[in-house]
Motif scaffolding. Structure first.
Motif, PDB file in Angstrom:
ATOM      1  N   THR A 106       0.830  -1.208   0.000  1.00  0.00           N
ATOM      2  CA  THR A 106       0.000   0.000   0.000  1.00  0.00           C
ATOM      3  C   THR A 106       0.864   1.257   0.000  1.00  0.00           C
ATOM      4  O   THR A 106       0.609   2.218  -0.753  1.00  0.00           O
ATOM      5  CB  THR A 106      -0.923   0.005   1.233  1.00  0.00           C
ATOM      6  N   TYR A 107       1.896   1.262   0.823  1.00  0.00           N
ATOM      7  CA  TYR A 107       2.788   2.422   0.915  1.00  0.00           C
ATOM      8  C   TYR A 107       3.496   2.672  -0.417  1.00  0.00           C
ATOM      9  O   TYR A 107       3.598   3.823  -0.878  1.00  0.00           O
ATOM     10  CB  TYR A 107       3.815   2.197   2.017  1.00  0.00           C
ATOM     11  N   ALA A 108       3.987   1.593  -1.060  1.00  0.00           N
ATOM     12  CA  ALA A 108       4.699   1.747  -2.326  1.00  0.00           C
ATOM     13  C   ALA A 108       3.793   2.355  -3.392  1.00  0.00           C
ATOM     14  O   ALA A 108       4.194   3.273  -4.127  1.00  0.00           O
ATOM     15  CB  ALA A 108       5.226   0.391  -2.788  1.00  0.00           C
ATOM     16  N   LEU A 109       2.569   1.869  -3.478  1.00  0.00           N
ATOM     17  CA  LEU A 109       1.637   2.401  -4.476  1.00  0.00           C
ATOM     18  C   LEU A 109       1.270   3.847  -4.165  1.00  0.00           C
ATOM     19  O   LEU A 109       1.185   4.694  -5.067  1.00  0.00           O
ATOM     20  CB  LEU A 109       0.378   1.532  -4.520  1.00  0.00           C
ATOM     21  N   PRO A 115       2.516  -0.004 -10.520  1.00  0.00           N
ATOM     22  CA  PRO A 115       2.026  -1.349 -10.182  1.00  0.00           C
ATOM     23  C   PRO A 115       2.861  -2.458 -10.824  1.00  0.00           C
ATOM     24  O   PRO A 115       3.078  -3.511 -10.215  1.00  0.00           O
ATOM     25  CB  PRO A 115       0.593  -1.343 -10.715  1.00  0.00           C
ATOM     26  N   LYS A 116       3.341  -2.227 -12.055  1.00  0.00           N
ATOM     27  CA  LYS A 116       4.156  -3.237 -12.726  1.00  0.00           C
ATOM     28  C   LYS A 116       5.442  -3.496 -11.953  1.00  0.00           C
ATOM     29  O   LYS A 116       5.892  -4.645 -11.820  1.00  0.00           O
ATOM     30  CB  LYS A 116       4.472  -2.784 -14.150  1.00  0.00           C
ATOM     31  N   ARG A 117       6.042  -2.417 -11.428  1.00  0.00           N
ATOM     32  CA  ARG A 117       7.270  -2.558 -10.638  1.00  0.00           C
ATOM     33  C   ARG A 117       6.983  -3.262  -9.320  1.00  0.00           C
ATOM     34  O   ARG A 117       7.758  -4.108  -8.871  1.00  0.00           O
ATOM     35  CB  ARG A 117       7.869  -1.172 -10.381  1.00  0.00           C
ATOM     36  N   VAL A 118       5.863  -2.936  -8.698  1.00  0.00           N
ATOM     37  CA  VAL A 118       5.482  -3.597  -7.444  1.00  0.00           C
ATOM     38  C   VAL A 118       5.274  -5.091  -7.683  1.00  0.00           C
ATOM     39  O   VAL A 118       5.677  -5.933  -6.873  1.00  0.00           O
ATOM     40  CB  VAL A 118       4.208  -2.958  -6.853  1.00  0.00           C
ATOM     41  N   ALA A 119       4.664  -5.433  -8.832  1.00  0.00           N
ATOM     42  CA  ALA A 119       4.439  -6.842  -9.161  1.00  0.00           C
ATOM     43  C   ALA A 119       5.766  -7.578  -9.319  1.00  0.00           C
ATOM     44  O   ALA A 119       5.924  -8.722  -8.868  1.00  0.00           O
ATOM     45  CB  ALA A 119       3.610  -6.956 -10.439  1.00  0.00           C
ATOM     46  N   ALA A 128       3.020 -11.522   1.977  1.00  0.00           N
ATOM     47  CA  ALA A 128       2.676 -12.150   3.256  1.00  0.00           C
ATOM     48  C   ALA A 128       1.210 -11.956   3.619  1.00  0.00           C
ATOM     49  O   ALA A 128       0.841 -12.022   4.782  1.00  0.00           O
ATOM     50  CB  ALA A 128       3.569 -11.591   4.362  1.00  0.00           C
ATOM     51  N   PHE A 129       0.356 -11.723   2.621  1.00  0.00           N
ATOM     52  CA  PHE A 129      -1.063 -11.530   2.911  1.00  0.00           C
ATOM     53  C   PHE A 129      -1.895 -12.104   1.770  1.00  0.00           C
ATOM     54  O   PHE A 129      -1.404 -12.275   0.646  1.00  0.00           O
ATOM     55  CB  PHE A 129      -1.381 -10.040   3.090  1.00  0.00           C
ATOM     56  N   ASP A 130      -3.142 -12.428   2.067  1.00  0.00           N
ATOM     57  CA  ASP A 130      -4.066 -12.936   1.060  1.00  0.00           C
ATOM     58  C   ASP A 130      -4.963 -11.806   0.567  1.00  0.00           C
ATOM     59  O   ASP A 130      -5.219 -10.832   1.287  1.00  0.00           O
ATOM     60  CB  ASP A 130      -4.933 -14.053   1.641  1.00  0.00           C
ATOM     61  N   LEU A 131      -5.434 -11.968  -0.652  1.00  0.00           N
ATOM     62  CA  LEU A 131      -6.366 -10.987  -1.201  1.00  0.00           C
ATOM     63  C   LEU A 131      -7.790 -11.333  -0.779  1.00  0.00           C
ATOM     64  O   LEU A 131      -8.299 -12.409  -1.083  1.00  0.00           O
ATOM     65  CB  LEU A 131      -6.282 -10.958  -2.726  1.00  0.00           C
ATOM     66  N   THR A 132      -8.396 -10.426  -0.062  1.00  0.00           N
ATOM     67  CA  THR A 132      -9.817 -10.521   0.270  1.00  0.00           C
ATOM     68  C   THR A 132     -10.510  -9.334  -0.385  1.00  0.00           C
ATOM     69  O   THR A 132      -9.860  -8.484  -1.011  1.00  0.00           O
ATOM     70  CB  THR A 132     -10.018 -10.462   1.792  1.00  0.00           C
ATOM     71  N   LYS A 133     -11.809  -9.262  -0.241  1.00  0.00           N
ATOM     72  CA  LYS A 133     -12.521  -8.112  -0.801  1.00  0.00           C
ATOM     73  C   LYS A 133     -11.995  -6.816  -0.202  1.00  0.00           C
ATOM     74  O   LYS A 133     -11.836  -5.809  -0.901  1.00  0.00           O
ATOM     75  CB  LYS A 133     -14.020  -8.246  -0.532  1.00  0.00           C
ATOM     76  N   GLU A 134     -11.708  -6.858   1.096  1.00  0.00           N
ATOM     77  CA  GLU A 134     -11.246  -5.653   1.774  1.00  0.00           C
ATOM     78  C   GLU A 134      -9.846  -5.249   1.314  1.00  0.00           C
ATOM     79  O   GLU A 134      -9.590  -4.079   1.005  1.00  0.00           O
ATOM     80  CB  GLU A 134     -11.251  -5.863   3.291  1.00  0.00           C
ATOM     81  N   GLN A 138      -8.669  -1.997  -0.843  1.00  0.00           N
ATOM     82  CA  GLN A 138      -7.665  -1.074  -0.306  1.00  0.00           C
ATOM     83  C   GLN A 138      -6.558  -0.817  -1.320  1.00  0.00           C
ATOM     84  O   GLN A 138      -6.129   0.328  -1.513  1.00  0.00           O
ATOM     85  CB  GLN A 138      -7.071  -1.652   0.986  1.00  0.00           C
ATOM     86  N   LEU A 139      -6.103  -1.875  -1.989  1.00  0.00           N
ATOM     87  CA  LEU A 139      -5.023  -1.726  -2.964  1.00  0.00           C
ATOM     88  C   LEU A 139      -5.491  -0.974  -4.208  1.00  0.00           C
ATOM     89  O   LEU A 139      -4.750  -0.158  -4.772  1.00  0.00           O
ATOM     90  CB  LEU A 139      -4.473  -3.099  -3.349  1.00  0.00           C
ATOM     91  N   GLN A 140      -6.712  -1.245  -4.646  1.00  0.00           N
ATOM     92  CA  GLN A 140      -7.235  -0.523  -5.811  1.00  0.00           C
ATOM     93  C   GLN A 140      -7.367   0.964  -5.521  1.00  0.00           C
ATOM     94  O   GLN A 140      -7.138   1.801  -6.401  1.00  0.00           O
ATOM     95  CB  GLN A 140      -8.590  -1.111  -6.216  1.00  0.00           C
ATOM     96  N   THR A 141      -7.692   1.288  -4.291  1.00  0.00           N
ATOM     97  CA  THR A 141      -7.843   2.693  -3.907  1.00  0.00           C
ATOM     98  C   THR A 141      -6.539   3.462  -4.070  1.00  0.00           C
ATOM     99  O   THR A 141      -6.544   4.650  -4.423  1.00  0.00           O
ATOM    100  CB  THR A 141      -8.330   2.795  -2.444  1.00  0.00           C
TER     101      THR A 141
END
Length: 260
Positions: A106-109, A115-119, A128-134, A138-141
């Motif tokens: 989140t901080y990097a974005l 996003p390509k560099r983060v990927a 170290a985390f799973d993608l949930t709706k929340e 948060q990441l899309q925001t």
């Protein structure tokens, strides 16, 4: 009850190997006993390169060696102990990695990293985390695109698959160690109680105490794998030393009797 032979597990292999590879194999076995798996693996790799039939596909030289030994002598408890340790070493839980946390991504974005560099960084370090709706929201925001989100899903799926494989390996190693330690305990009890050589074996009962402690460790839930590895390796080292000591003591007593 068969007498214990620390070299017995390797008779089949030694018959197929050159003198040089036999020496390398013993070097690897001793390194494994000393708790030096990297040095042991180097020695076993040299054995594998000099003996085409020594290993099977995707199986480490150490593991293949002990499996072949047990195929010839299934009740060789020393070989089974080393097999369990060999399976366990690469699958024991690793130290915490530098995987990205949700906060770091989140901080990097938010700071404008593409996003390509983060990927790319996520592929290198893991997440170290799973993608949930929340978390996805948060990441899309803060600017995550579908490429990054898809990459995070793939990374987590691969990590879950790897962890499942590790758990399977640890379960197999636990079974091998339980069988080996139980067999060694029973052998020592029988040898001490019913054979002439028994009085030279484990007079202080330290080996049997170490075996009992290791059996408690392997049965515990959750299992402390690092402590189990250390203690099971200690059993192997103690037996290696005890074998030499018992032979010396028995030989010394025989000489004393001959001088009478």
């Amino acid at each position: 009850m068969k007498p214990l032979s620390l070299a017995g597990a390797f008779l089949f292999i030694a018959a197929c190997a050159t003198l040089e590879s036999q020496s390398e194999f013993l070097t690897g076995r001793r390194a494994l006993l000393r708790g030096e798996p990297d040095n042991a693996l180097s020695a076993f790799d040299r054995v594998a390169r000099s003996n085409v039939g020594f290993i099977t596909d995707s199986v480490s030289p150490r593991r293949s060696a002990f499996e072949k030994a047990l195929s010839q002598l299934s009740d060789d408890h020393i070989a089974r102990l080393y097999l369990g340790l060999t399976i366990l070493h690469p699958s024991a839980p690793s130290a915490p990695s530098k995987a990205f946390s949700l906060q770091e991504v989140t901080y990097a974005l938010r700071e404008g990293v593409e996003p390509k560099r983060v990927a790319t960084l996520a592929r290198e370090r893991g997440v170290a985390f799973d993608l949930t709706k929340e978390t996805e929201s948060q990441l899309q925001t803060v600017g995550a695109d579908q490429l990054l989100l898809s990459e995070i899903r793939n990374i987590r799926a691969q990590s879950a698959k790897k962890n499942q494989t590790g758990e399977t390996q640890r379960a197999q190693a636990g079974k091998e160690l339980t069988a080996a330690l139980t067999g060694l305990r029973d052998w020592l009890d029988y040898t001490v109680a019913y054979t002439p050589q028994g009085k030279f074996w484990d007079p202080s009962e330290q080996i049997r105490k170490q075996i009992a402690f290791s059996l408690k460790l392997v049965a515990a839930r959750p299992t402390d794998w690092e402590t189990l590895i250390s203690n099971a390796e200690s059993v192997g080292s103690m037996l290696e030393e005890e074998n030499d000591r018992a032979r010396r003591d028995e030989s010394a007593e025989r000489e004393r009797q001959l001088r009478r």
